[in-house]
Design a protein around this motif. Sequence first.
Motif, PDB file in Angstrom:
ATOM      1  N   LEU A 178       0.840  -1.203   0.000  1.00 26.00           N
ATOM      2  CA  LEU A 178       0.000   0.000   0.000  1.00 26.00           C
ATOM      3  C   LEU A 178       0.873   1.251   0.000  1.00 26.00           C
ATOM      4  N   ASP A 179       1.984   1.206   0.731  1.00 20.55           N
ATOM      5  CA  ASP A 179       2.932   2.331   0.694  1.00 20.55           C
ATOM      6  C   ASP A 179       3.508   2.508  -0.701  1.00 20.55           C
ATOM      7  N   LEU A 180       3.760   1.400  -1.385  1.00 20.92           N
ATOM      8  CA  LEU A 180       4.302   1.465  -2.740  1.00 20.92           C
ATOM      9  C   LEU A 180       3.315   2.155  -3.681  1.00 20.92           C
ATOM     10  N   VAL A 181       2.039   1.829  -3.547  1.00 24.59           N
ATOM     11  CA  VAL A 181       1.002   2.473  -4.358  1.00 24.59           C
ATOM     12  C   VAL A 181       0.973   3.973  -4.100  1.00 24.59           C
ATOM     13  N   LEU A 182       1.140   4.344  -2.830  1.00 21.74           N
ATOM     14  CA  LEU A 182       1.090   5.757  -2.461  1.00 21.74           C
ATOM     15  C   LEU A 182       2.319   6.509  -2.978  1.00 21.74           C
ATOM     16  N   VAL A 183       3.505   5.911  -2.821  1.00 24.45           N
ATOM     17  CA  VAL A 183       4.734   6.580  -3.247  1.00 24.45           C
ATOM     18  C   VAL A 183       4.781   6.744  -4.764  1.00 24.45           C
ATOM     19  N   LEU A 184       4.300   5.741  -5.499  1.00 27.16           N
ATOM     20  CA  LEU A 184       4.283   5.812  -6.962  1.00 27.16           C
ATOM     21  C   LEU A 184       3.112   6.635  -7.496  1.00 27.16           C
ATOM     22  N   ARG A 185       2.288   7.153  -6.578  1.00 25.95           N
ATOM     23  CA  ARG A 185       1.152   8.029  -6.920  1.00 25.95           C
ATOM     24  C   ARG A 185       0.102   7.305  -7.757  1.00 25.95           C
ATOM     25  N   ILE A 186       0.051   5.988  -7.640  1.00 30.19           N
ATOM     26  CA  ILE A 186      -0.951   5.216  -8.377  1.00 30.19           C
ATOM     27  C   ILE A 186      -2.353   5.540  -7.868  1.00 30.19           C
ATOM     28  N   ASN A 187      -2.449   5.864  -6.587  1.00 31.27           N
ATOM     29  CA  ASN A 187      -3.756   6.190  -6.024  1.00 31.27           C
ATOM     30  C   ASN A 187      -4.380   7.401  -6.700  1.00 31.27           C
ATOM     31  N   LEU A 188      -3.551   8.391  -7.082  1.00 33.38           N
ATOM     32  CA  LEU A 188      -4.086   9.579  -7.763  1.00 33.38           C
ATOM     33  C   LEU A 188      -4.559   9.238  -9.171  1.00 33.38           C
ATOM     34  N   LYS A 189      -3.889   8.286  -9.786  1.00 39.39           N
ATOM     35  CA  LYS A 189      -4.287   7.891 -11.142  1.00 39.39           C
ATOM     36  C   LYS A 189      -5.639   7.210 -11.163  1.00 39.39           C
ATOM     37  N   ILE A 190      -6.001   6.563 -10.046  1.00 41.23           N
ATOM     38  CA  ILE A 190      -7.318   5.905  -9.985  1.00 41.23           C
ATOM     39  C   ILE A 190      -8.332   6.764  -9.226  1.00 41.23           C
ATOM     40  N   GLY A 191      -7.937   8.001  -8.917  1.00 43.33           N
ATOM     41  CA  GLY A 191      -8.874   8.959  -8.337  1.00 43.33           C
ATOM     42  C   GLY A 191      -9.039   8.895  -6.836  1.00 43.33           C
ATOM     43  N   VAL A 192      -8.087   8.299  -6.120  1.00 44.22           N
ATOM     44  CA  VAL A 192      -8.170   8.216  -4.656  1.00 44.22           C
ATOM     45  C   VAL A 192      -7.253   9.269  -4.041  1.00 44.22           C
ATOM     46  N   PRO A 193      -7.777  10.220  -3.262  1.00 43.19           N
ATOM     47  CA  PRO A 193      -6.944  11.277  -2.665  1.00 43.19           C
ATOM     48  C   PRO A 193      -5.874  10.708  -1.734  1.00 43.19           C
ATOM     49  N   ASP A 194      -4.775  11.454  -1.591  1.00 40.53           N
ATOM     50  CA  ASP A 194      -3.662  10.999  -0.757  1.00 40.53           C
ATOM     51  C   ASP A 194      -4.085  10.755   0.687  1.00 40.53           C
ATOM     52  N   PHE A 195      -4.818  11.706   1.262  1.00 38.00           N
ATOM     53  CA  PHE A 195      -5.204  11.570   2.667  1.00 38.00           C
ATOM     54  C   PHE A 195      -6.055  10.335   2.895  1.00 38.00           C
ATOM     55  N   PHE A 196      -7.042  10.130   2.031  1.00 36.04           N
ATOM     56  CA  PHE A 196      -7.938   8.982   2.174  1.00 36.04           C
ATOM     57  C   PHE A 196      -7.159   7.680   2.064  1.00 36.04           C
ATOM     58  N   PHE A 197      -6.240   7.610   1.116  1.00 35.53           N
ATOM     59  CA  PHE A 197      -5.470   6.383   0.927  1.00 35.53           C
ATOM     60  C   PHE A 197      -4.490   6.175   2.088  1.00 35.53           C
ATOM     61  N   ALA A 198      -3.891   7.260   2.593  1.00 31.93           N
ATOM     62  CA  ALA A 198      -2.963   7.143   3.723  1.00 31.93           C
ATOM     63  C   ALA A 198      -3.681   6.658   4.980  1.00 31.93           C
ATOM     64  N   VAL A 199      -4.912   7.109   5.170  1.00 31.88           N
ATOM     65  CA  VAL A 199      -5.694   6.659   6.321  1.00 31.88           C
ATOM     66  C   VAL A 199      -6.011   5.171   6.201  1.00 31.88           C
ATOM     67  N   ILE A 200      -6.416   4.737   5.011  1.00 30.16           N
ATOM     68  CA  ILE A 200      -6.679   3.308   4.794  1.00 30.16           C
ATOM     69  C   ILE A 200      -5.407   2.495   5.019  1.00 30.16           C
ATOM     70  N   ASP A 201      -4.300   3.000   4.503  1.00 28.92           N
ATOM     71  CA  ASP A 201      -3.006   2.335   4.663  1.00 28.92           C
ATOM     72  C   ASP A 201      -2.678   2.149   6.145  1.00 28.92           C
ATOM     73  N   ALA A 202      -2.824   3.211   6.934  1.00 26.88           N
ATOM     74  CA  ALA A 202      -2.499   3.143   8.355  1.00 26.88           C
ATOM     75  C   ALA A 202      -3.399   2.155   9.087  1.00 26.88           C
ATOM     76  N   ALA A 203      -4.699   2.191   8.799  1.00 30.19           N
ATOM     77  CA  ALA A 203      -5.641   1.308   9.492  1.00 30.19           C
ATOM     78  C   ALA A 203      -5.368  -0.158   9.164  1.00 30.19           C
ATOM     79  N   VAL A 204      -5.193  -0.460   7.883  1.00 35.21           N
ATOM     80  CA  VAL A 204      -4.981  -1.853   7.452  1.00 35.21           C
ATOM     81  C   VAL A 204      -3.647  -2.379   7.965  1.00 35.21           C
ATOM     82  N   THR A 205      -2.589  -1.586   7.822  1.00 34.24           N
ATOM     83  CA  THR A 205      -1.260  -2.037   8.237  1.00 34.24           C
ATOM     84  C   THR A 205      -1.200  -2.298   9.736  1.00 34.24           C
ATOM     85  N   HIS A 206      -1.751  -1.400  10.536  1.00 32.62           N
ATOM     86  CA  HIS A 206      -1.727  -1.588  11.986  1.00 32.62           C
ATOM     87  C   HIS A 206      -2.630  -2.743  12.412  1.00 32.62           C
ATOM     88  N   MET A 207      -3.747  -2.935  11.743  1.00 37.02           N
ATOM     89  CA  MET A 207      -4.633  -4.042  12.089  1.00 37.02           C
ATOM     90  C   MET A 207      -3.945  -5.384  11.830  1.00 37.02           C
TER      91      MET A 207
END
Length: 495
Positions: A346-375
């Motif tokens: 998920l960090d790789l997707v965020l760093v490569l900015r793939i999330n922006l290409k599919i229309g997912v804002p950085d903040f929203f994706f970072a929050v999902i990343d944090a929740a999933v990774t910690h869980m």
Amino acid sequence: MRDAEENLQVGSQNQNQENPRKMGFWGLLWTPIQWFKMLSEELHWSFVLGVVVVYGVSQGLGVGLSRVSTLYYMKDEQKMQPSEAQVYFAFIQIPWVVKPLWGLLTDTVPILGYRRRPYFVSAGFLGVISMLVVSLHKKLHLAFALLSLMAGSAGIAIADVTIDACVTQNSITHPSLAGDMQSLCGLSSSIGALIGFSLSGFFVHLIGPKGVFGLLSIPPGLVILVGMALRESHVHNFTYRRVSEKLLDASKTMWTTLKCPDVWRPCLYMYLSLALSMNINEGMFYWYTDAKGGPSFSQEVIGSTFAVGAVGSLLGVLIYQNLLKNHPFRDLLFWTQFLYGASGLLDLVLVLRINLKIGVPDFFFAVIDAAVTHMIGRLKWMPLLVLSTKLCPPGIEGTFFALLMSIDHVGMLSSSWAGGLLLHILKVTRTQFDNLWIATLIRSLMRLVPIGFLYLIPRNDPNFSVLPTEMLMTKKGDSILEPDTVEMTSLVNST
């Protein structure tokens, strides 16, 4: 008359139907108060206050605030590179590595006739002084800053060990309330961490990281009050000659236990699973806050992502407790370790900015990343924690459990240092993040390597013993340390 009686009956039934609703609403508010009152009456209010202060304020709220403020302090005040911050942040955690030492001291060496109160007071003063030094000194040298932060960490660790000993002692004298005490510890820690992480970004933005360190002198001040108020019986006729004997006996028992294959093999796996999971959090933090190459998150956003991560971690505990706790260790660890490696992508997707290409804002994706990774990280950690409790020999359960947790902290230190070395090799700096995606990819792949060492973990059902039968057989009264002074590291704190 009959109509009047029927009306009265109908009226009483309506009142009975309304009362449960009212009692349900007020009961929701009143039940926790009654629960705290019951614990205070049975265990004394000073003990309940100590748990709330140490777990909720010192560890939960305090660590939540210090995590974010330390990141910004290293980045903005000390002007560190990501690789340097990664390594130096690990040094701050060293006092937790020697946690068994604090446990042995509070168990065997009373001060002025008390086993707990002086350690609370000492830990509090250590924390207050260290936080004020970092906060008030305008241009503190890096070495002195690290020493001060390490001293603050040591204060938290000593207070943690001491309150764990109090919890264990009360669990022995009040076995029916052992579950309530663990619930109190977990509730205090979880609520404190959520509040701390939620407020951390706001306070860093408002008063800066050094101002937050000034606020962090308040929690250890409350720890001092706990030491002054705690009800504890005075130790009479204590001879310090027995201290060396107890320490020697405990050391021999721990060494004998560690030589057992059923013990050292799981310990080796726990170390490898942490050490091989390279930590590059500081590199990601620098990228998060970079205005050119990164999403340029504000302090408030950084704090909120940590808060969501804490929620994800708590959710992982609930999932394990309700759905996965009866699964064999090896099978559960295979899937959690695999998912842990996959979550790193998920960090790789965020760093490569793939999330922006599919229309997912950085903040929203970072929050999902944090929740999933910690869980998933919590799901991976919980079976190892349960396994650790089953590796402890009778008589020194608490101290040996603290030793196992120290081994895990050494694994986390190795992970941080390896991650710092990786960031340095890939030349990830304060302003250069071209190779950060390679670091995240390597980190994700390394998280899969511990799967190859799962043969070190027993296939035992979690409800059965792991230690050999001869190690479990002890005569009554053969404990190395007295039952009422054994230090048991709380599971809630470790989780």
